[in-house]
Design a protein around this motif. Structure first.
Motif, short mmCIF file in Angstrom:
data_model
loop_
_atom_site.label_atom_id
_atom_site.label_comp_id
_atom_site.label_asym_id
_atom_site.label_seq_id
_atom_site.Cartn_x
_atom_site.Cartn_y
_atom_site.Cartn_z
N LEU A 1 1.00 -1.32 0.07
CA LEU A 1 -0.05 -0.05 -0.04
C LEU A 1 0.95 1.12 0.04
O LEU A 1 0.20 2.30 -0.18
N GLU A 2 2.23 1.31 0.03
CA GLU A 2 3.20 2.18 0.23
C GLU A 2 3.09 2.63 -1.11
O GLU A 2 3.43 1.89 -2.20
N SER A 3 3.12 4.05 -1.62
CA SER A 3 3.36 4.51 -2.75
C SER A 3 4.91 4.29 -3.50
O SER A 3 5.74 4.44 -2.83
N LEU A 4 4.71 3.93 -4.81
CA LEU A 4 6.02 3.79 -5.42
C LEU A 4 6.38 4.89 -6.22
O LEU A 4 7.61 4.92 -6.83
N ILE A 5 5.79 5.95 -6.24
CA ILE A 5 5.91 7.10 -7.14
C ILE A 5 7.32 7.61 -6.89
O ILE A 5 8.04 8.25 -7.47
N PRO A 6 7.53 8.01 -5.37
CA PRO A 6 8.69 8.60 -5.37
C PRO A 6 9.93 7.68 -5.30
O PRO A 6 11.08 8.13 -5.23
N GLU A 7 9.86 6.31 -5.65
CA GLU A 7 10.84 5.52 -5.94
C GLU A 7 11.17 4.83 -7.58
O GLU A 7 11.97 4.38 -7.72
N LEU A 8 10.09 5.57 -8.18
CA LEU A 8 10.29 5.24 -9.59
C LEU A 8 11.68 5.59 -10.21
O LEU A 8 12.00 4.87 -11.25
N PHE A 9 12.21 6.65 -9.85
CA PHE A 9 13.48 6.93 -10.58
C PHE A 9 14.73 5.88 -10.34
O PHE A 9 15.61 5.89 -10.91
N LYS A 10 14.41 4.72 -9.37
CA LYS A 10 15.16 3.94 -9.22
C LYS A 10 15.38 3.05 -10.32
O LYS A 10 16.25 2.17 -10.38
N LEU A 11 14.33 2.93 -11.11
CA LEU A 11 14.32 1.89 -12.25
C LEU A 11 15.66 2.08 -13.07
O LEU A 11 15.73 3.12 -13.66
N SER A 12 16.38 1.19 -13.44
CA SER A 12 17.43 1.02 -14.33
C SER A 12 17.33 0.24 -15.52
O SER A 12 17.97 0.40 -16.37
N GLN A 13 16.14 -0.52 -15.60
CA GLN A 13 16.01 -1.14 -16.79
C GLN A 13 15.05 -0.53 -17.79
O GLN A 13 13.97 0.30 -17.52
N PRO A 14 14.97 -0.97 -19.12
CA PRO A 14 13.98 -0.40 -19.82
C PRO A 14 12.75 -0.78 -19.57
O PRO A 14 12.38 -1.89 -19.00
N SER A 15 11.55 0.10 -19.67
CA SER A 15 10.22 -0.47 -19.34
C SER A 15 9.45 0.06 -20.16
O SER A 15 9.43 1.09 -20.94
N LEU A 16 8.12 -0.64 -20.09
CA LEU A 16 6.94 -0.32 -20.78
C LEU A 16 5.85 -0.30 -19.87
O LEU A 16 5.46 -1.29 -19.29
N LEU A 17 5.08 0.77 -20.05
CA LEU A 17 3.65 0.91 -19.14
C LEU A 17 2.46 0.67 -20.25
O LEU A 17 2.40 1.34 -21.23
N ILE A 18 1.78 -0.25 -20.15
CA ILE A 18 0.55 -0.73 -20.69
C ILE A 18 -0.70 -0.16 -19.91
O ILE A 18 -0.86 -0.74 -18.90
N ALA A 19 -1.34 0.88 -20.51
CA ALA A 19 -2.34 1.42 -19.81
C ALA A 19 -3.91 1.23 -20.78
O ALA A 19 -3.66 1.24 -22.02
N GLY A 20 -4.94 1.15 -19.71
CA GLY A 20 -6.12 0.95 -20.36
C GLY A 20 -6.76 2.21 -20.42
O GLY A 20 -6.86 2.95 -19.39
N ARG A 21 -7.35 2.82 -21.35
CA ARG A 21 -7.97 4.05 -21.56
C ARG A 21 -9.04 4.12 -20.38
O ARG A 21 -9.21 5.34 -19.45
#
Length: 314
Positions: A241-261
């Motif tokens: 339940l803890e927010s990951l938004i403050p930690e998103l900068f830690k990602l070092s790998q290429p990533s893809l976000l699949i979003a549904g409208r």
């Protein structure tokens, strides 16, 4: 690993229980070379890999090795004893131990909803084990996701002319609450919608079709009891339940976000945070989907995943 009968989707090469870290995980594997391996991490907590394996595992396995599992304590995996300590880190360690056991040097993670939290933390804890990451309609921030879900429920309660439901939703939308309070409130609010609850999650698929497929695969009520232990222990721990938004900068790998409208879980604020924060991140929006693009727009979904996993230039 033992094989079992066909469950109504493309046949996997191997499926059964694998011993990992003092328990047994239900795992399905199909496809070719371990050089292009994909690990699917289901949502929930406790949703299982069943719906991913209906279509996507078989289609994707023509291009890569696909591994899907029921996480510790979920459905076909061994139960978690009531007295046993269990938390988010156990799922991450299970995945890493499974990678080692299968002899896979690196794999791409595909995490759906809650599974995206697992994928993110796994990638940060074990960067040497992760090639790329795919986030399918992720929950990066539980507070934002729960408020978005409650807002959708509010609309339905209004349309149903259900004043008690409207008042209950307003009580959580008009004041500040903790992620845990909102998570528990959504449980009550969603339950109050009855069969209309699932309409919030789907746009391009009839939720009754989804539920009937799940029900045909899992007929043992005891399996769902296992899930409740899994989910209750994760809720008590609270880390998901803890927010990951403050930690998103830690990602070092290429990533893809699949979003549904039409997905209420990965709402606009979370999508914006990903686009603005994650280096090497890319987002695609499925215009005909809610929370389940892999089921609602399966052909395009497979194409996007295959292209992302196999494109060495990303």
């Amino acid at each position: 690993m033992p094989t079992t009968e066909n469950r109504g989707y493309p046949e996997c090469a191997e499926k059964g229980l694998i011993a990992v870290r003092g328990t047994r995980l239900y795992v399905e594997m199909s496809g070719g070379s371990k050089d292009a391996a994909l690990l699917y991490l289901h949502g929930g907590p406790g949703a299982s890999c069943i719906d991913f394996c209906w279509h996507q595992a078989g289609v994707l396995s023509a291009h890569m090795m696909v591994v899907a599992l029921d996480q510790r304590g979920v459905l076909r995996s061994d139960p978690i004893p009531e007295e046993e300590t269990f938390g988010l880190e156990d799922i991450i360690k299970d995945c890493e131990a499974l990678r080692v056991k299968l002899g896979i040097a690196k794999w791409t993670l595909l995490g759906h909803s809650f599974g995206a939290i697992v994928a993110f933390k796994y990638a940060v804890h074990y960067p040497q084990s992760v090639n790329k990451i795919i986030f399918e309609t992720p929950c990066f921030d539980a507070r934002a996701s729960m408020r978005s879900l409650i807002a959708k429920a509010h609309e339905i309660y209004q349309a149903l002319e259900h004043p008690e439901g409207v008042v209950l939703c307003n009580s959580y939308l008009s004041c500040s609450h903790t992620p845990l309070e909102l998570w528990q409130a959504w449980g009550r609010i969603g339950q109050g919608l009855g069969s209309k609850r699932d309409n919030i999650y789907f746009h391009g698929m009839d939720p009754d079709c989804y539920n009937s497929k799940i029900d045909r695969q899992i007929t043992d009520a005891g399996m769902w009891a296992k899930n409740r232990v899994h989910a209750a222990k994760l809720e008590a721990e609270g880390k998901f339940l803890e927010s990951l938004i403050p930690e998103l900068f830690k990602l070092s790998q290429p990533s893809l976000l699949i979003a549904g409208r039409f997905d209420p879980v990965c709402c606009e604020t979370q999508q914006q945070a990903y686009v603005e924060t994650v280096k090497g991140g890319h987002m695609v929006v499925f215009e005909g989907s809610g929370h389940f693009p892999r089921l609602e727009e399966p052909e395009r979904y497979a194409q996007e995943v295959i292209q992302f996993v196999l494109n060495s230039q990303i």
